[in-house]
Design an enzyme around this catalytic site. Sequence first.
Site, PDB file in Angstrom:
ATOM      1  CG  HIS A  46      -1.698   1.279   1.382  1.00 37.70           C
ATOM      2  ND1 HIS A  46      -2.576   1.806   0.449  1.00 37.70           N
ATOM      3  CD2 HIS A  46      -1.647   2.174   2.404  1.00 37.70           C
ATOM      4  CE1 HIS A  46      -3.041   2.965   0.894  1.00 37.70           C
ATOM      5  NE2 HIS A  46      -2.490   3.207   2.068  1.00 37.70           N
ATOM      6  CG  HIS A  72       0.476   7.060   4.160  1.00 37.77           C
ATOM      7  ND1 HIS A  72       0.987   6.291   3.144  1.00 37.77           N
ATOM      8  CD2 HIS A  72      -0.796   6.619   4.356  1.00 37.77           C
ATOM      9  CE1 HIS A  72       0.071   5.434   2.739  1.00 37.77           C
ATOM     10  NE2 HIS A  72      -1.020   5.611   3.456  1.00 37.77           N
ATOM     11  CG  ASP A  73      -1.276   3.949   6.536  1.00 40.21           C
ATOM     12  OD1 ASP A  73      -1.913   4.927   6.973  1.00 40.21           O
ATOM     13  OD2 ASP A  73      -1.660   3.267   5.559  1.00 40.21           O
ATOM     14  CD  GLU A  76      -4.356   6.109  10.578  1.00 38.90           C
ATOM     15  OE1 GLU A  76      -5.331   5.466  10.156  1.00 38.90           O
ATOM     16  OE2 GLU A  76      -4.001   7.203  10.083  1.00 38.90           O
ATOM     17  CG  ASP A  77      -2.501   1.647  10.401  1.00 39.31           C
ATOM     18  OD1 ASP A  77      -3.409   1.863  11.229  1.00 39.31           O
ATOM     19  OD2 ASP A  77      -2.632   1.866   9.190  1.00 39.31           O
ATOM     20  CG  ASP A 133      -4.421   6.713   1.904  1.00 34.68           C
ATOM     21  OD1 ASP A 133      -3.901   5.586   1.954  1.00 34.68           O
ATOM     22  OD2 ASP A 133      -5.333   7.066   2.671  1.00 34.68           O
TER      23      ASP A 133
END
Length: 217
Positions: A46, A72-73, A76-77, A133
């Site tokens: 991704h 970018h994630d 957050e993840d 995204d």
Amino acid sequence: KRQVSTQSTGEMEALQVQLLKAVNFAAIKHVDQRRKDKKKTPYINHPIGVAHLISAVGGVSDLATLQAALLHDTVEDTQTTLEEIEAEFGKEVSELVSQVTDDKALDKAERKRQQITHAGHIADKAKLVKLADKIYNCEDLLSGAPADWDVERIQGYFVWSAAVVEGLKGINEALEKRFAQVLLSSFAYQGVSYPAIPDGDRKQLLDKYINSMEGKK
């Protein structure tokens, strides 16, 4: 149009090293994660795909933007912190990642609302990441949704994504055209074809989708 680079060979090599550093960092952070699609594809597909869209479709070669796309994630993840991102990649990249990171302390409905309201107020480079995204996720849905998603949830995601992208308009014509094509597409569900965006009042559809996320993390 993509601008002709005036950078020296040495400068280009240095940029490549920094870009690959971000690829490696993201790959390590997402090593045990999988996407929610039926094939459970590696999660790292991704962020790499998002960066590729920005570069190949959007014609963007800015290092900070591409690094932020790759990372970018991570906050957050995964267990990554913004301080760690800043230490490894600098303040600009850390700030861009921060601007596209949801607050997981909020429930899913509020996170969905905030993405819509915040989209028009983030930095231009963060808007590129956010737009790519959404393109990647929506194109993923067209090819196969998570096993536990029904038609209403799939279409709701497209409607919500369109609302987020409204706040990103004017940032990159090529990427915006790509997203517009997605909204005109259809997807197959149990052998039946459905439009990405269903008929009906868009605001009511959006409200219904967001309200369905109330109380979920």
